[in-house]
Design an enzyme around this catalytic site. Structure first.
Site, PDB file in Angstrom:
ATOM      1  N   ALA A  60       0.849  -1.192   0.000  1.00 35.37           N
ATOM      2  CA  ALA A  60       0.000   0.000   0.000  1.00 35.37           C
ATOM      3  C   ALA A  60       0.884   1.241   0.000  1.00 35.37           C
ATOM      4  O   ALA A  60       2.017   1.202   0.476  1.00 35.37           O
ATOM      5  CB  ALA A  60      -0.889  -0.013   1.225  1.00 35.37           C
ATOM      6  N   GLY A  99      -0.043  -5.397   0.337  1.00 35.52           N
ATOM      7  CA  GLY A  99      -1.227  -5.336  -0.520  1.00 35.52           C
ATOM      8  C   GLY A  99      -0.995  -6.001  -1.865  1.00 35.52           C
ATOM      9  O   GLY A  99      -1.928  -6.547  -2.461  1.00 35.52           O
ATOM     10  N   GLU A 102      -1.636  -9.537  -1.353  1.00 31.63           N
ATOM     11  CA  GLU A 102      -3.073  -9.753  -1.126  1.00 31.63           C
ATOM     12  C   GLU A 102      -3.848  -9.717  -2.446  1.00 31.63           C
ATOM     13  O   GLU A 102      -4.796 -10.480  -2.629  1.00 31.63           O
ATOM     14  CB  GLU A 102      -3.596  -8.724  -0.126  1.00 31.63           C
ATOM     15  CG  GLU A 102      -3.050  -9.014   1.279  1.00 31.63           C
ATOM     16  CD  GLU A 102      -3.447  -7.981   2.306  1.00 31.63           C
ATOM     17  OE1 GLU A 102      -3.149  -6.794   2.088  1.00 31.63           O
ATOM     18  OE2 GLU A 102      -4.067  -8.347   3.312  1.00 31.63           O
ATOM     19  N   GLU A 122       3.682  -6.174   6.764  1.00 31.52           N
ATOM     20  CA  GLU A 122       2.881  -5.184   7.505  1.00 31.52           C
ATOM     21  C   GLU A 122       3.300  -5.049   8.962  1.00 31.52           C
ATOM     22  O   GLU A 122       3.325  -3.949   9.513  1.00 31.52           O
ATOM     23  CB  GLU A 122       1.387  -5.545   7.440  1.00 31.52           C
ATOM     24  CG  GLU A 122       0.735  -5.276   6.091  1.00 31.52           C
ATOM     25  CD  GLU A 122       0.879  -6.433   5.111  1.00 31.52           C
ATOM     26  OE1 GLU A 122       1.675  -7.360   5.371  1.00 31.52           O
ATOM     27  OE2 GLU A 122       0.185  -6.410   4.083  1.00 31.52           O
TER      28      GLU A 122
END
Ligand code: NAI
Length: 684
Positions: A60, A99, A102, A122
């Protein structure tokens, strides 16, 4: 366009295009939702999702972490991809992180290059995956593998990912490979969220918690991540997703996540100023003068970076010692699998260990002095060195405390001298203090930065003062700890207090590890200049006189028996009590919070002086020094970030109270006084 798409026949190609690493921001999220709709409207048979440039997606966009979250949210984007009537395939290369991973889990199929870097980092930013990572990964690879990845933040290669089933196929050209997958196989592939859960026993979670408590000590996020993985096996996918989202949003605003983000950005900002960049040229051949503790590990750091190294020792015995020491580092790197046999051979062939009479320095483009910490010796060595080197070659000194302006005085051309303060062991520690004297040239500064870049270190520039940034703060930390010892605390109480604050070890255990002799020699150097009104605590001197130099002599502040471990030593307690008695001090106990308060305030006050005097250019530089050189807990963000959480008015009030006890020790820094008056933070 941050997301591009086009079709060829029945195949859709969707590309993430947000250089340099395709960080996932709100534009990318919106673009992906549109791409899902486009592929369905076009009636495509498959979509291949890839990244433009050097990464698939490195996570992200951290720039969005401090602003309110705007839809569409990443978990919804991943759900759209997964639920689409058109099957998506992730074609992975470069960084596939957070992300990015993901998004890949939302696809029906994953193909990676063997050298891709895949992971969920993260927790290293104080977060948990927030777009289904904790719920999809264990369904895909099992709980044991998910527990080894998410709570540690560890990344693995594409080749390792295929062995655990995180990716389905390895291929040098994953986009082309994705276009060749059998359509039937693709249509039948199960979405990851619908895969069956294979539970594991509680002990696996307990072990993961123990590992997290050790590796990322004091941090909340890894433990939360483990609980979310546990939830994945006991609740439905939808419930697990809800729990994950709530946890992600709570952690995002937490003090730890803010501190970790702050230090992450400080690290990224630590690089050479633009004006120096054109002059930054990595050295090709480095001479290291002095092959002792530091010289050998500095030499090995250069060898690791592919640089030719000549170590110069004072005599043949020194040559033997240095050669043995380097060989020991090479063997331990081999046995811990950090290097392969051919890499060890390569390092050996690039190394020469010799005396100055036999050294060939004609091609050397940097010399690093690491001889004894003694001004006269250093000046003698540097003078000889200057005449042996080509005139434009930078000379660096690894002094820990000495005045670099004075060292430079011995040179015909003092502008070629720069301080390069490495930390022990230099081939492991990330920090490099670059000491700029009054005369250090631009070229020598550029060389300092070039060294940091080629060795993968974090450069922090410091002006000249006793101990520079880090050791000057360390000196006050030790001084205040010693006053508490004298006044009633024990080494163990002080060590425990600082471990409870977040240090891996307290000041006394740390001294035992590095050796009491270095600080002792430094105190003797300061004898003539020490402010006589300042309290002097002689306890450490008493230990050194008994040859209790720490772990290397089997005892120091603690005893270190043969079998390992550290043991409280009544002998030390006796010395402390005797010294206190002689000084007419009635010893009193110190609460843990009081120990922490005093040590932290003393360091903050000294750091504020360092900033105010312009020794450090900014507060973030001080934080980088303490986190990367002195074990200050990363999740506190560093000393100055921590200080700003306390606030200057509070710090000033506390210092004023302590000033009543000892005005010489606790006089508030002018910067703190100013910040308290103006309401400004120390970090501007
Ligand atoms: P050390 O005593 O282990 O090594 C010094 C080496 O220099 C010895 O091997 C000695 O034989 C050699 N030497 C002395 N005179 C020489 C000459 N004229 N020509 C060639 N070699 C000569 O000392 P250490 O700990 O490696 O420290 C070296 C420097 O690094 C000091 O300035 C120290 O303050 C600094 N430093 C030390 C750190 C530590 O943790 N030990 C950390 C950071 C800096």
């Amino acid at each position: 366009m941050t997301v591009k798409w086009y079709r060829q026949g029945t195949c859709g190609f969707v590309e993430l295009n947000n250089p340099p690493v395709n960080a996932i921001n709100s534009d990318i999220r919106k673009g992906l939702i549109d791409a899902v709709k486009w592929a369905e409207a076009e009636g495509l048979e498959r979509v291949i999702l890839s990244g433009v440039g050097r990464a698939f997606a490195a996570g992200a966009d951290t720039k969005e972490f401090d602003i309110p979250v705007t839809p569409p949210h990443l978990p919804d984007v991943v759900n759209h991809i997964e639920k689409s009537t058109v099957p998506w395939i992730a074609a992975l290369h470069g960084a596939v992180l957070g992300g990015g991973s993901e998004l890949a889990l939302g696809c029906k199929y994953r193909i990676a290059r063997s050298d891709a870097t895949i992971g969920f980092p993260e927790v290293l930013l104080g977060l948990v995956p927030g777009a289904g990572g904790t719920q999809r990964l264990p369904r895909l690879v099992g709980f044991a593998e998910a527990l080894s990845l998410i709570p540690t933040g560890k990344a693995i290669s594409g080749s390792a990912a295929v062995t655990i089933g995180l990716v389905d196929l390895i291929d040098d050209n994953p986009v082309r490979a994705a276009s060749l997958i059998n359509q039937k196989k693709l249509d039948m592939a199960l979405p990851v969220s619908m895969m069956k859960v294979f539970p594991v026993d509680t002990p696996k979670y307990d072990t993961a918690r123990q590992i997290a408590a050790k590796r990322l000590r004091g941090q909340n996020a890894p433990l939360k991540a483990i609980s979310l993985l546990e939830a994945a096996q006991s609740t439905s996918f939808a419930e697990g997703m809800q729990l994950e989202r709530t946890e992600f949003l709570t952690l995002r605003q937490s003090p730890q996540a803010r501190a970790l983000r702050y230090i992450f950005f400080a690290e990224r900002a630590a690089k050479a100023p633009n004006a120096l960049r054109p002059d930054m040229k990595a050295p090709n051949h480095v001479a290291v003068i002095g092959g002792g503790t530091m010289g050998t590990s500095i030499a090995y750091a250069f060898l690791n970076a592919g640089i030719i190294v000549t170590i110069i020792e004072s005599d043949n015995d020194g040559v033997q010692r240095a050669s043995k020491a380097i060989e020991k580092i090479i063997s331990s790197s081999l046995s811990s699998d950090r290097i392969k046999q051919h890499e060890a051979t390569d390092r050996r062939t690039r190394l020469t260990v010799t005396t100055s009479t036999n050294a060939d320095l004609r091609n050397v483009d940097l010399a690093v002095e690491a001889v004894f910490e003694d001004l006269i010796i250093k000046q003698k060595v540097l003078k000889e060195l200057e005449s042996a080197l080509m005139p434009n070659v930078t000379i660096a000194t690894n002094t820990s405390y000495l005045d670099v302006n004075m060292i430079a005085e011995c040179l015909h051309n003092p502008s070629r001298l720069v301080g390069l303060h490495f930390f022990a062991p230099a081939h492991i520690m990330k920090l490099l203090e670059i000491i700029k004297s009054d005369k250090t040239s631009q070229a020598a500064m550029a060389m300092g930065y070039a060294v940091a870049k080629s060795l993968g270190k974090i450069p922090v520039v410091s002006g000249v003062c006793d101990g520079f940034i880090g050791n000057r703060i360390l000196a006050i930390y030790r001084e205040v700890a010693d006053t508490m010892l004298m006044d009633g605390a024990t080494p163990l109480e002080i060590d425990n207090a600082m471990v409870a604050f977040g240090y891996a070890m307290g000041p006394y255990e740390a001294q035992d590890l590095s050796g009491l002799d270095i600080a002792h020699a430094n105190r003797r150097r300061q004898d003539t200049t020490r402010d006589p009104s300042r309290r002097y605590i002689p306890i450490a001197d008493r230990l050194v006189m008994q040859n209790r130099l720490g772990q290397k002599t089997g005892s120091g502040w603690y005893q270190y028996p043969e079998g390992g471990g550290k043991v409280i030593d009544p002998f030390v307690e006796n010395i402390i009590c005797n010294e206190a008695q002689e000084a007419n001090i009635t010893r009193q106990s110190f609460a843990q919070e009081d120990i922490q308060r005093r040590l932290l305030l003393a360091m903050i006050n000294e750091a504020a002086n360092i900033l105010h005097e312009g020794i450090a250019a900014c507060a973030a530089d001080i934080d980088l020094v303490l986190v990367h050189g002195y074990g200050f807990a990363r999740w506190h963000g560093g000393l100055m970030h921590y200080a700003d959480q306390l606030g200057a008015p509070y710090i000033l009030t506390e210092l004023a109270t302590l000033c009543d006890e000892d005005p010489n020790l606790w006089e508030p820094s002018q910067l703190i006084v100013e910040c308290a008056a103006t309401g400004q933070n120390l970090i501007s």
